[in-house]
Design a protein around this motif. Structure first.
Motif, PDB file in Angstrom:
ATOM      1  N   MET A  56       0.834  -1.203   0.000  1.00 37.10           N
ATOM      2  CA  MET A  56       0.000   0.000   0.000  1.00 37.10           C
ATOM      3  C   MET A  56       0.870   1.254   0.000  1.00 37.10           C
ATOM      4  N   LEU A  57       0.347   2.311  -0.603  1.00 32.42           N
ATOM      5  CA  LEU A  57       1.017   3.603  -0.569  1.00 32.42           C
ATOM      6  C   LEU A  57       0.868   4.244   0.810  1.00 32.42           C
ATOM      7  N   THR A  58       1.928   4.902   1.250  1.00 38.64           N
ATOM      8  CA  THR A  58       1.809   5.753   2.431  1.00 38.64           C
ATOM      9  C   THR A  58       1.144   7.068   2.009  1.00 38.64           C
ATOM     10  N   THR A  59       0.846   7.921   2.970  1.00 40.24           N
ATOM     11  CA  THR A  59       0.259   9.226   2.643  1.00 40.24           C
ATOM     12  C   THR A  59       1.196  10.031   1.753  1.00 40.24           C
ATOM     13  N   ASP A  60       2.492  10.001   2.061  1.00 40.93           N
ATOM     14  CA  ASP A  60       3.467  10.703   1.215  1.00 40.93           C
ATOM     15  C   ASP A  60       3.573  10.057  -0.161  1.00 40.93           C
ATOM     16  N   GLY A  61       3.418   8.731  -0.210  1.00 37.75           N
ATOM     17  CA  GLY A  61       3.431   8.043  -1.496  1.00 37.75           C
ATOM     18  C   GLY A  61       2.281   8.496  -2.381  1.00 37.75           C
ATOM     19  N   GLU A  62       1.110   8.670  -1.780  1.00 34.67           N
ATOM     20  CA  GLU A  62      -0.053   9.161  -2.537  1.00 34.67           C
ATOM     21  C   GLU A  62       0.197  10.568  -3.069  1.00 34.67           C
ATOM     22  N   ARG A  63       0.843  11.394  -2.251  1.00 32.76           N
ATOM     23  CA  ARG A  63       1.148  12.775  -2.694  1.00 32.76           C
ATOM     24  C   ARG A  63       2.130  12.757  -3.860  1.00 32.76           C
ATOM     25  N   LEU A  64       3.151  11.886  -3.777  1.00 32.59           N
ATOM     26  CA  LEU A  64       4.143  11.829  -4.845  1.00 32.59           C
ATOM     27  C   LEU A  64       3.536  11.295  -6.128  1.00 32.59           C
ATOM     28  N   TYR A  65       2.591  10.360  -6.021  1.00 34.38           N
ATOM     29  CA  TYR A  65       2.034   9.721  -7.220  1.00 34.38           C
ATOM     30  C   TYR A  65       1.432  10.745  -8.175  1.00 34.38           C
ATOM     31  N   ASP A  66       0.688  11.702  -7.640  1.00 39.09           N
ATOM     32  CA  ASP A  66       0.080  12.731  -8.496  1.00 39.09           C
ATOM     33  C   ASP A  66       1.142  13.516  -9.249  1.00 39.09           C
ATOM     34  N   TYR A  67       2.212  13.898  -8.546  1.00 40.31           N
ATOM     35  CA  TYR A  67       3.301  14.630  -9.201  1.00 40.31           C
ATOM     36  C   TYR A  67       4.024  13.746 -10.217  1.00 40.31           C
TER      37      TYR A  67
END
Length: 300
Positions: A56-67
């Motif tokens: 699973m993605l962490t919260t920071d991983g989710e933020r990076l994914y969009d970028y």
């Protein structure tokens, strides 16, 4: 932060696995792990966490994914903008069933590679259900499918030709001697099937279910050549595209059973996502397929 690291990150998110990402991108698993470790070190955060076997993605991983998606798209756009548009180049990912690859597409692929040596063809053998998923995730550009019809609202299917399906057995099989083979005659028979998910296999399984006919044994084998050898050895019955078994039937190694049940025929389609941007390499491939393989047929 490198583009290839971000693309590795995006692919892991889409496939949900480091090992599948390594296979898909042609990397070793250690390379995939290194890409993520370098990203995490540079950003000073964790991008993934595991819960049991689930990645699973962490919260920071989710933020990076969009970028990451925006950056990867911009990088691709920039590359496409500066490519020589007169010469197809770059990678194309194409999915196809083994039967179509071996018996229809070999010459087309050879000709395309000769015409456009700067295009990197990546072929993935499999079944239509897998191809649909990859097309929708934009991880596959084109796919060949054996289907009765393509009705997915988000996919475009170019009908290429009708593909006859036959039920075959060894000449020594008891059903080979019958003038007609009906659904009830399949009760208690052994079937040698391709992977679950093939259109013609599912069609026969539906026929058997409706008629309350049960197989004795189902052998599921991924390789068509192995299936043919099993059937030749009288280990069971198979249903396959006619082109796959034509030589063996003519040589007397296999017999086409006189099937009297519902029609099992299917069609060959070239499929892509309706929103897919077609590079010059993709356009050139579609054009060559249409010139070499398209037949004038009308779907039912």
């Amino acid at each position: 932060m490198e583009i290839r690291q971000l693309k590795t990150f995006i692919t892991i998110v889409k496939l949900g696995s480091f090992s599948q990402t390594a296979q898909f991108l042609g990397y070793t698993q250690s390379t995939v792990t290194t890409h993520i470790q370098l990203l995490e070190k540079e950003l000073d955060t964790a991008l993934f966490e595991r819960f049991g076997h689930q990645l699973m993605l962490t919260t920071d991983g989710e933020r990076l994914y969009d970028y990451a998606e925006q950056i990867a798209k911009l990088a691709d756009d920039a590359k496409n903008e500066f490519d020589n548009f007169q010469v197809p180049r770059g990678p194309i990912v194409i999915g196809m069933p083994e039967s179509l690859c071996v018996y229809y597409l070999t010459d087309v692929l050879k000709e395309y590679s000769s015409l456009y040596p700067d295009v990197g063809l990546k072929l993935q053998l499999g079944i239509a259900s897998e191809f649909r998923t990859l097309l929708r995730k934009n991880m596959m550009d084109l796919a060949f499918c054996l289907e009765k019809n393509i009705r997915d609202a988000d996919l475009v299917g170019q009908l290429l030709w009708p593909e006859p399906i036959v039920m075959v057995a060894s000449p020594k099989h008891t059903l080979a001697k019958q003038k007609q083979v009906k659904v009830k005659d399949l009760q208690g028979q052994t079937f040698v099937f391709t992977d679950s998910g093939s259109n013609y296999r599912m069609a026969l399984e539906e026929i058997l279910i409706k008629a309350d006919v049960q197989a004795r044994t189902v052998l599921e084998i991924g390789q068509i050549q192995t299936i043919k050898q099993f059937v030749i050895s009288n280990l069971g019955i198979a249903i396959l595209p006619l082109v796959v078994v034509k030589e063996e039937i003519e040589a007397g190694l296999l017999t086409a059973l006189r099937w009297q049940g519902a029609d099992l025929k299917t069609n060959a389609y070239l499929v892509y996502h309706k929103d897919k941007w077609h590079s010059h390499a993709i356009r050139a491939f579609i054009k060559l397929v249409q010139e070499r393989l398209l037949k004038r047929v009308d779907p039912e």
